[in-house]
Scaffold this motif. Structure first.
Motif, PDB file in Angstrom:
ATOM      1  N   UNK A   9     -14.694  30.019  18.049  1.00 33.22           N
ATOM      2  CA  UNK A   9     -13.484  30.649  18.568  1.00 33.22           C
ATOM      3  C   UNK A   9     -12.693  29.639  19.393  1.00 33.22           C
ATOM      4  N   UNK A  10     -13.035  28.342  19.211  1.00 32.05           N
ATOM      5  CA  UNK A  10     -12.392  27.306  20.034  1.00 32.05           C
ATOM      6  C   UNK A  10     -10.883  27.319  19.843  1.00 32.05           C
ATOM      7  N   UNK A  11     -10.168  27.096  20.952  1.00 29.44           N
ATOM      8  CA  UNK A  11      -8.698  27.019  20.872  1.00 29.44           C
ATOM      9  C   UNK A  11      -8.301  25.800  20.043  1.00 29.44           C
ATOM     10  N   UNK A  12      -7.084  25.850  19.503  1.00 27.61           N
ATOM     11  CA  UNK A  12      -6.570  24.744  18.678  1.00 27.61           C
ATOM     12  C   UNK A  12      -5.208  24.346  19.227  1.00 27.61           C
ATOM     13  N   UNK A  13      -4.928  23.054  19.298  1.00 25.03           N
ATOM     14  CA  UNK A  13      -3.567  22.643  19.653  1.00 25.03           C
ATOM     15  C   UNK A  13      -3.154  21.473  18.763  1.00 25.03           C
ATOM     16  N   UNK A  14      -1.840  21.284  18.655  1.00 21.61           N
ATOM     17  CA  UNK A  14      -1.367  20.221  17.761  1.00 21.61           C
ATOM     18  C   UNK A  14      -1.470  18.857  18.440  1.00 21.61           C
ATOM     19  N   UNK A  15      -1.205  17.816  17.668  1.00 21.85           N
ATOM     20  CA  UNK A  15      -1.315  16.424  18.149  1.00 21.85           C
ATOM     21  C   UNK A  15      -0.425  16.207  19.373  1.00 21.85           C
ATOM     22  N   UNK A  16       0.796  16.732  19.325  1.00 21.68           N
ATOM     23  CA  UNK A  16       1.758  16.486  20.410  1.00 21.68           C
ATOM     24  C   UNK A  16       1.466  17.342  21.643  1.00 21.68           C
ATOM     25  N   UNK A  17       0.491  18.259  21.523  1.00 20.07           N
ATOM     26  CA  UNK A  17       0.153  19.189  22.618  1.00 20.07           C
ATOM     27  C   UNK A  17       1.371  20.030  23.026  1.00 20.07           C
ATOM     28  N   UNK A  18       2.171  20.409  22.043  1.00 20.22           N
ATOM     29  CA  UNK A  18       3.330  21.261  22.357  1.00 20.22           C
ATOM     30  C   UNK A  18       3.075  22.709  21.966  1.00 20.22           C
ATOM     31  N   UNK A  20      -0.273  25.700  21.009  1.00 23.73           N
ATOM     32  CA  UNK A  20      -1.716  25.951  20.923  1.00 23.73           C
ATOM     33  C   UNK A  20      -1.958  27.417  20.564  1.00 23.73           C
ATOM     34  N   UNK A  21      -3.162  27.693  20.070  1.00 27.16           N
ATOM     35  CA  UNK A  21      -3.503  29.094  19.770  1.00 27.16           C
ATOM     36  C   UNK A  21      -4.997  29.303  19.955  1.00 27.16           C
ATOM     37  N   UNK A  22      -5.369  30.576  20.026  1.00 23.64           N
ATOM     38  CA  UNK A  22      -6.790  30.916  20.123  1.00 23.64           C
ATOM     39  C   UNK A  22      -7.137  31.802  18.941  1.00 23.64           C
ATOM     40  N   UNK A  23      -7.557  31.185  17.835  1.00 19.95           N
ATOM     41  CA  UNK A  23      -7.860  31.998  16.651  1.00 19.95           C
ATOM     42  C   UNK A  23      -9.065  32.898  16.895  1.00 19.95           C
ATOM     43  N   UNK A  24      -9.077  34.062  16.228  1.00 22.56           N
ATOM     44  CA  UNK A  24     -10.259  34.935  16.338  1.00 22.56           C
ATOM     45  C   UNK A  24     -11.475  34.194  15.746  1.00 22.56           C
ATOM     46  N   UNK A  25     -11.266  33.556  14.616  1.00 19.66           N
ATOM     47  CA  UNK A  25     -12.300  32.713  14.009  1.00 19.66           C
ATOM     48  C   UNK A  25     -11.678  31.398  13.592  1.00 19.66           C
ATOM     49  N   UNK A  26     -12.328  30.321  13.968  1.00 17.53           N
ATOM     50  CA  UNK A  26     -11.891  28.994  13.501  1.00 17.53           C
ATOM     51  C   UNK A  26     -13.008  28.452  12.617  1.00 17.53           C
ATOM     52  N   UNK A  27     -12.683  28.272  11.344  1.00 16.25           N
ATOM     53  CA  UNK A  27     -13.727  27.964  10.366  1.00 16.25           C
ATOM     54  C   UNK A  27     -13.561  26.556   9.816  1.00 16.25           C
ATOM     55  N   UNK A  54      -4.452  18.060  10.324  1.00 12.01           N
ATOM     56  CA  UNK A  54      -4.740  17.273  11.524  1.00 12.01           C
ATOM     57  C   UNK A  54      -3.822  17.645  12.691  1.00 12.01           C
ATOM     58  N   UNK A  55      -2.972  18.664  12.512  1.00 12.16           N
ATOM     59  CA  UNK A  55      -2.137  19.131  13.637  1.00 12.16           C
ATOM     60  C   UNK A  55      -0.988  18.202  13.979  1.00 12.16           C
ATOM     61  N   UNK A  56      -0.524  17.421  13.025  1.00 11.84           N
ATOM     62  CA  UNK A  56       0.590  16.504  13.318  1.00 11.84           C
ATOM     63  C   UNK A  56       1.964  17.152  13.136  1.00 11.84           C
ATOM     64  N   UNK A  57       2.014  18.454  12.927  1.00 11.47           N
ATOM     65  CA  UNK A  57       3.315  19.120  12.928  1.00 11.47           C
ATOM     66  C   UNK A  57       3.686  19.428  14.378  1.00 11.47           C
ATOM     67  N   UNK A  58       4.986  19.408  14.639  1.00 11.97           N
ATOM     68  CA  UNK A  58       5.440  19.573  16.024  1.00 11.97           C
ATOM     69  C   UNK A  58       5.731  21.027  16.367  1.00 11.97           C
ATOM     70  N   UNK A  59       5.683  21.902  15.399  1.00 11.52           N
ATOM     71  CA  UNK A  59       6.065  23.303  15.631  1.00 11.52           C
ATOM     72  C   UNK A  59       4.856  24.227  15.387  1.00 11.52           C
ATOM     73  N   UNK A  60       5.022  25.547  15.554  1.00  9.96           N
ATOM     74  CA  UNK A  60       3.850  26.446  15.472  1.00  9.96           C
ATOM     75  C   UNK A  60       3.424  26.839  14.046  1.00  9.96           C
ATOM     76  N   UNK A  61       3.754  26.018  13.041  1.00 12.14           N
ATOM     77  CA  UNK A  61       3.442  26.351  11.645  1.00 12.14           C
ATOM     78  C   UNK A  61       1.990  26.782  11.413  1.00 12.14           C
TER      79      UNK A  61
END
Ligand SMILES: Cc1cc2nc3c(=O)[nH]c(=O)nc-3n(C[C@H](O)[C@H](O)[C@H](O)COP(=O)(O)OP(=O)(O)OC[C@H]3O[C@@H](n4cnc5c(N)ncnc54)[C@H](O)[C@@H]3O)c2cc1C
Length: 446
Positions: A9-18, A20-27, A54-61
């Motif tokens: 359930x680990x949080x995820x954030x993009x490369x630029x740290x702009x 982040x989210x907390x998925x119910x399940x991160x697989x 790899x989270x290199x997008x700058x937006x919440x895609x």
């Protein structure tokens, strides 16, 4: 979730740290079956799914509060066909790894952007591109891919058997399913010679289309308070690598570090920016040609975190766009530390490709994270939208479905395929709802 799936359930954030989210399940899948199982179970439990590279997008895609299929470690080569010049890799394989494997096999990718660390599926999904009028987007090099769709089944899309579906999947932001593997077309290994020179901005803009075709891969970078640009011309060569060429890769890295430093100072002492920039400009880079193997000339290490916004314009509109931006950016803050990068590309036929149907000029603004970029974004967007600019799917922008749909002649073709493959909107999030709208029944689009 099944016990075969590695989940957290680990949080995820993009490369630029702009974002982040907390998925119910991160697989983190270990096989295509794992991906299919995750998708099927998510559907069963009424959760939405987003793939992440790899989270290199700058937006919440890639964000989700449902299931995140994290493919950043789902990497490796599945097959390499030296004779047929194709390579098939798992979706999470980085462009760096692909280039290294191809290099050892005497092969290469014909054209890539500046970043080596992103995943192949992330690059395809967002319309990633390098530069060169004879070259399409990165996804143009895709010969086939495997897609896990909403019902947990796997579709094999290829240029022969399913060209229409492949065309749509080539730039689809994870909204048609989870890509599990990709087959890319390759070329024989080659070296590139890169030359940098300083030119007057006005001269470059007057002969822009000529400049755009003056080398196989052209780009220029410009600080808006200056009247000159740094133009980079890159061509294939048989020459041997320049001694110390490896170090030359860091010249662009250094100019990014410079942009970051200048950005930090700009907040406190804006008037000091031109002097500081002038002082730092002479350090580490330098003109002249250097030769190296292709992927080491295309890409460079990018340790400094920044935010980027980019629009794809009809090639002929780039001079007008830069003239307008010169006024706008100078008015917005004469000493603001933006770096504007211009690249070019061939027309593309993927319905959601920003280069769809026209030779394209890409205008990219890099902004240090210390700069309040939302305000700037709105100002820049106004100018570029007015010229029919299409925002990069992986970069910062505020466009909505209403703004975007009229810019893409085959918008409805894509939406019909989306409705067919994902009728319940399993692969959605708030951001895809904003840019693509909800999934509508197939044939009822438009
Ligand atoms: C330092 C830097 C340099 C950059 N340079 C360039 C450049 O030169 N040219 C350019 O065009 N862009 C450039 N970009 C933008 C970047 O290439 C794209 O945003 C790209 O998507 C990043 O790939 P990723 O693996 O990080 O994907 P992510 O950001 O993790 O995901 C992007 C999108 O792809 C989808 N996705 C990821 N994997 C899959 C999958 N397996 N199946 C289905 N969908 C999937 C996600 O759902 C999401 O919608 C740069 C970005 C940075 C930070």
């Amino acid at each position: 979730m099944t016990s075969t799936l590695r989940e957290s359930t680990a949080a995820w954030s993009n490369w630029a740290r702009t974002v982040r989210c907390e998925p119910r399940y991160r697989i983190a899948p270990r096989s295509e079956e794992d991906i299919a199982a995750a998708v099927a179970l998510s559907a069963e439990r009424g959760l939405t799914v987003r793939a992440a590279g790899s989270g290199h997008s700058f937006n919440p895609l890639a964000l989700t509060d449902g299931v995140m299929v994290d493919l950043s470690r789902y990497s490796g080569v599945e097959s390499l066909d030296r004779e047929g010049r194709t390579i098939t890799v798992r979706a999470g394989t980085s462009l760096a790894e692909i280039s290294a494997v191809l290099d050892r096999a005497g092969l290469a990718l014909a054209n890539i952007g500046t970043l080596a660390e992103q995943t192949v599926a992330g690059a395809i999904s967002t319309g990633n591109h390098g530069t060169g009028l004879k070259h399409g987007t990165f996804a143009d090099q895709v010969e086939a891919l495997r897609l896990v769709t909403a019902n947990g089944g796997v579709r094999e899309l290829s240029r022969d058997g399913s060209a229409e579906l492949l065309r749509c999947a080539r730039t689809s932001m994870g909204t048609l399913g989870v890509i599990s593997s990709v087959t890319l077309r390759c070329v024989p290994r080659f070296r590139l010679a890169a030359t940098e020179r300083t030119e007057r901005l006005d001269t470059l803009l007057e002969g822009f289309e000529e400049w755009a075709g003056s080398a196989e891969h052209v780009s220029c970078s410009w600080s808006p308070w200056k009247d000159t640009v740094c133009s980079r011309l890159v061509n294939a060569t048989e020459d041997a690598p320049t001694p110390g060429a490896g170090r030359r890769r860091y010249a662009t890295t250094l100019s990014e570090v410079r942009c970051g430093l200048v950005g930090l100072v700009a907040g406190a002492a804006p008037a000091a920016v031109p002097r500081l920039d002038g002082f730092l400009s002479g350090r580490g880079s330098g003109p002249g040609a250097h030769v190296d193997v292709s992927h080491k000339v295309f890409t460079f290490p990018q340790p400094v975190k920044f935010v980027a916004l980019e629009h794809a314009l009809a090639l002929g509109d780039v001079p007008e766009a830069l003239r307008r931006l010169r006024g706008t950016l100078r008015r917005a803050g004469r000493y603001s530390p933006y770096s504007v990068l211009v690249r070019v590309g061939a027309s593309d036929d993927a319905p959601l490709s920003p280069a769809y149907g026209r030779a394209t000029g890409y205008v990219n603004l890099t902004v240090p994270r210390s700069v309040p970029f939302l305000e700037l974004l709105r100002v820049v967007e106004r100018e570029l939208r007015d010229l029919g600019g299409r925002p990069h799917w992986g970069k910062a922008h505020t466009a909505t479905e209403q703004v975007l749909a009229p810019l893409y002649p085959e918008w409805d073709v894509f939406q019909d395929v989306r409705a067919d493959l994902d009728p319940q909107g399993l692969f959605t999030n708030d951001f895809t709802a904003r840019v693509l709208g909800p999934v509508r029944p197939a044939g009822k689009v438009g």
